[in-house]
Design a protein around this motif. Structure first.
Motif, short mmCIF file in Angstrom:
data_model
loop_
_atom_site.label_atom_id
_atom_site.label_comp_id
_atom_site.label_asym_id
_atom_site.label_seq_id
_atom_site.Cartn_x
_atom_site.Cartn_y
_atom_site.Cartn_z
N PRO A 194 0.80 -1.23 0.00
CA PRO A 194 0.00 0.00 0.00
C PRO A 194 0.83 1.28 0.00
N GLU A 195 2.09 1.19 0.52
CA GLU A 195 2.92 2.38 0.58
C GLU A 195 3.46 2.79 -0.79
N THR A 196 3.30 1.95 -1.78
CA THR A 196 3.83 2.22 -3.12
C THR A 196 2.71 2.29 -4.14
N GLU A 197 2.74 3.35 -4.94
CA GLU A 197 1.80 3.48 -6.06
C GLU A 197 2.62 3.44 -7.34
N THR A 198 2.28 2.55 -8.24
CA THR A 198 3.01 2.41 -9.49
C THR A 198 2.11 2.79 -10.65
N TYR A 199 2.64 3.62 -11.56
CA TYR A 199 1.88 4.11 -12.71
C TYR A 199 2.62 3.73 -13.99
N ASP A 200 1.96 2.96 -14.82
CA ASP A 200 2.52 2.59 -16.12
C ASP A 200 2.14 3.68 -17.11
N LEU A 201 3.12 4.47 -17.53
CA LEU A 201 2.86 5.63 -18.39
C LEU A 201 3.49 5.45 -19.77
N ALA A 202 3.53 4.22 -20.25
CA ALA A 202 4.03 3.98 -21.60
C ALA A 202 3.24 4.81 -22.60
N GLY A 203 3.96 5.43 -23.54
CA GLY A 203 3.31 6.28 -24.54
C GLY A 203 3.08 7.70 -24.08
N HIS A 204 3.49 8.03 -22.86
CA HIS A 204 3.32 9.36 -22.31
C HIS A 204 4.67 10.07 -22.16
N TRP A 205 4.57 11.36 -21.85
CA TRP A 205 5.73 12.17 -21.51
C TRP A 205 5.59 12.60 -20.06
N VAL A 206 6.71 12.73 -19.37
CA VAL A 206 6.74 13.34 -18.04
C VAL A 206 7.72 14.50 -18.09
N VAL A 207 7.23 15.69 -17.75
CA VAL A 207 8.04 16.90 -17.83
C VAL A 207 7.95 17.63 -16.49
N PRO A 208 8.86 18.57 -16.24
CA PRO A 208 8.79 19.32 -14.98
C PRO A 208 7.49 20.13 -14.89
N GLY A 209 7.04 20.38 -13.67
CA GLY A 209 5.91 21.28 -13.48
C GLY A 209 6.22 22.64 -14.07
N PHE A 210 5.21 23.29 -14.63
CA PHE A 210 5.43 24.57 -15.30
C PHE A 210 5.60 25.70 -14.28
N VAL A 211 6.36 26.72 -14.68
CA VAL A 211 6.61 27.90 -13.85
C VAL A 211 6.17 29.12 -14.64
N ASP A 212 5.15 29.82 -14.15
CA ASP A 212 4.62 31.00 -14.84
C ASP A 212 4.98 32.25 -14.03
N MET A 213 5.82 33.09 -14.61
CA MET A 213 6.25 34.28 -13.89
C MET A 213 5.46 35.52 -14.28
N HIS A 214 4.39 35.34 -15.05
CA HIS A 214 3.56 36.49 -15.44
C HIS A 214 2.13 36.00 -15.68
N VAL A 215 1.29 36.12 -14.66
CA VAL A 215 -0.09 35.66 -14.75
C VAL A 215 -0.96 36.52 -13.83
N HIS A 216 -2.08 36.99 -14.37
CA HIS A 216 -2.97 37.90 -13.63
C HIS A 216 -4.21 37.21 -13.07
N GLY A 217 -4.66 36.14 -13.73
CA GLY A 217 -5.90 35.53 -13.26
C GLY A 217 -6.24 34.26 -14.00
N GLY A 218 -7.40 33.72 -13.68
CA GLY A 218 -7.90 32.50 -14.31
C GLY A 218 -9.03 31.93 -13.48
#
Length: 399
Positions: free
Chosen positions: A55-79
């Motif tokens: 239970p302490e381990t979660e495994t995700y098979d992401l074949a066919g996917h990309w994993v990239v760093p979380g995005f950093v937005d230095m200019h955003v007013h709203g959403g």
């Protein structure tokens, strides 16, 4: 016991390049390891003493996917129908939550031109969220900008960049001011740039009528960012190169680009990357409250903005008023439409803005010891998962 997540089979975009059939391990809120799956040591799928699949381990098979760093937005007013300029915790957190669901795990809150006392109040509210980790800081866009290039800023509230007033706004953010956009050609502009640099705040050139030489003076004084390059500044000319040439040519400057298909033609985007190089471009949204919502009429500071077909323009005058962009859309467009190399597009969304904001020791790349902030994309570069500090904001099991 610390929960571990193991992501396998995906293409990992790491600082050294793309790793096919990668493996990334998260312990708690931190990246524990990442690299080729074949190089993973036996037993790394679970904590010592725990059986694989416990239970302490979660495994995700992401074949066919990309994993990239979380995005950093230095200019955003709203959403999400909310705006940082409302100056309330509730609206600010709604903006944060909206963009997190689109992959932005780190963001700076941008204000718009307003009365100085009101801007100081907003900065105080936003600084509280920065202190508790919801924001990476505050970006003041205006009121120290050029009237002829004010865009969606209220002209009646514009003022010259008096260093004393600049200092008051920085102090109102209680150590969380990260950037201020100003027009350096205005009286007090260069002195204000120097003051910001001394205070550890990024000075950005934008909403400016500065020429080539005046822009070079601003960079020599310490300005290091071009606020949404090409927009709200004189166009590049063959006899009058203006700020665009000065900002693109100087290796000390990082240039913001709004890659929504409205603010920039693809050929101009290509020009910026060719001139500045991949390490000096930061994709930003400049998003206003309509981002991730839809068409309609929305406030932007004291101005009203109408959004039609996803394009935001002032009700009075028709000027483009920010964007409705989210950074997952910017990445998809960069790769699928602009045909940028994946590594360059990802860097512009993560490592480059993280470095500029001084948070690259924690975020901006997939490396052991950094925060477990990442985005899962399918083979068509559409978002399928968002992990922030080891917790799923969007689970890849529920796209």
């Amino acid at each position: 016991m610390t929960q571990r997540k193991v992501l396998t089979g995906a293409r990992l975009v790491l600082p050294g390049g793309v790793v096919e059939d990668g493996r990334l391990t998260v312990d708690g809120s931190t990246i524990a390891g990442c690299g080729p799956a074949a190089a993973a040591a036996p037993g790394t799928a679970a904590p010592a003493g725990a059986a694989a699949g416990a239970p302490e381990t979660e495994t995700y098979d992401l074949a066919g996917h990309w994993v990239v760093p979380g995005f950093v937005d230095m200019h955003v007013h709203g959403g999400g129908g909310a705006s940082f300029s409302a100056g309330t915790h509730e609206e600010a957190l709604r903006v944060v939550g909206t963009h997190r669901r689109h992959g932005t795990t780190t963001m700076v809150a941008s204000t718009v031109t307003g009365d100085l006392a009101e801007l100081a109040r907003q900065a105080g509210v936003l600084s509280e969220l920065a202190e508790q980790g919801d924001l990476a800081g505050v970006h003041f866009e205006g009121p120290f900008i050029a009237r002829n290039r004010c865009g969606a800023h209220e002209p009646a509230l514009l003022r010259d960049p008096d260093p004393g007033e600049v200092r008051k706004l920085v102090e109102a953010a209680r150590g969380t001011a990260r950037m201020m956009t100003l027009a350096p050609e205005l009286p007090g502009g260069l002195d204000s740039v120097r003051l910001l640099v001394d205070a550890g705040v990024v000075a950005a050139v934008g909403h400016t009528d500065a020429g080539y030489e005046a822009t070079r003076e601003a960079v020599d004084a310490g300005a290091t960012v071009a606020t949404h390059l090409f927009n709200a500044m004189p166009a590049l000319g063959h006899r009058s190169p203006g700020p665009v040439a000065a900002l693109l040519e100087d290796e000390r400057v990082t240039v913001e680009l709004i890659n929504d298909g409205t603010h920039l033609h693809p050929a101009v985007l290509e020009l910026a990357f060719a001139a500045a190089g991949g390490e000096r471009v930061a994709f930003v949204t400049d998003a206003m409250s309509a981002a991730a919502v839809g068409d309609g009429v929305y406030p932007l500071g004291p101005m009203d903005v109408e959004v039609r077909d996803g394009v935001a323009r002032l009700v009075q005058g028709g000027s483009i008023a920010g964007s409705t962009l989210t950074l997952d859309q910017a990445l998809w467009r960069a790769v699928a439409v602009d045909e940028l190399p994946v590594e360059d597009a990802v860097r512009a969304l993560s490592a480059t803005p993280a470095r500029l904001l001084g948070v690259d020791d924690r975020v901006g790349s997939l490396e052991p010891g950094k925060d477990a902030d990442l985005v899962v994309l399918d083979g068509d570069f559409r978002l399928r998962g968002v992990l922030r500090k080891g917790a799923w904001v969007v689970s890849p099991e529920k796209p």
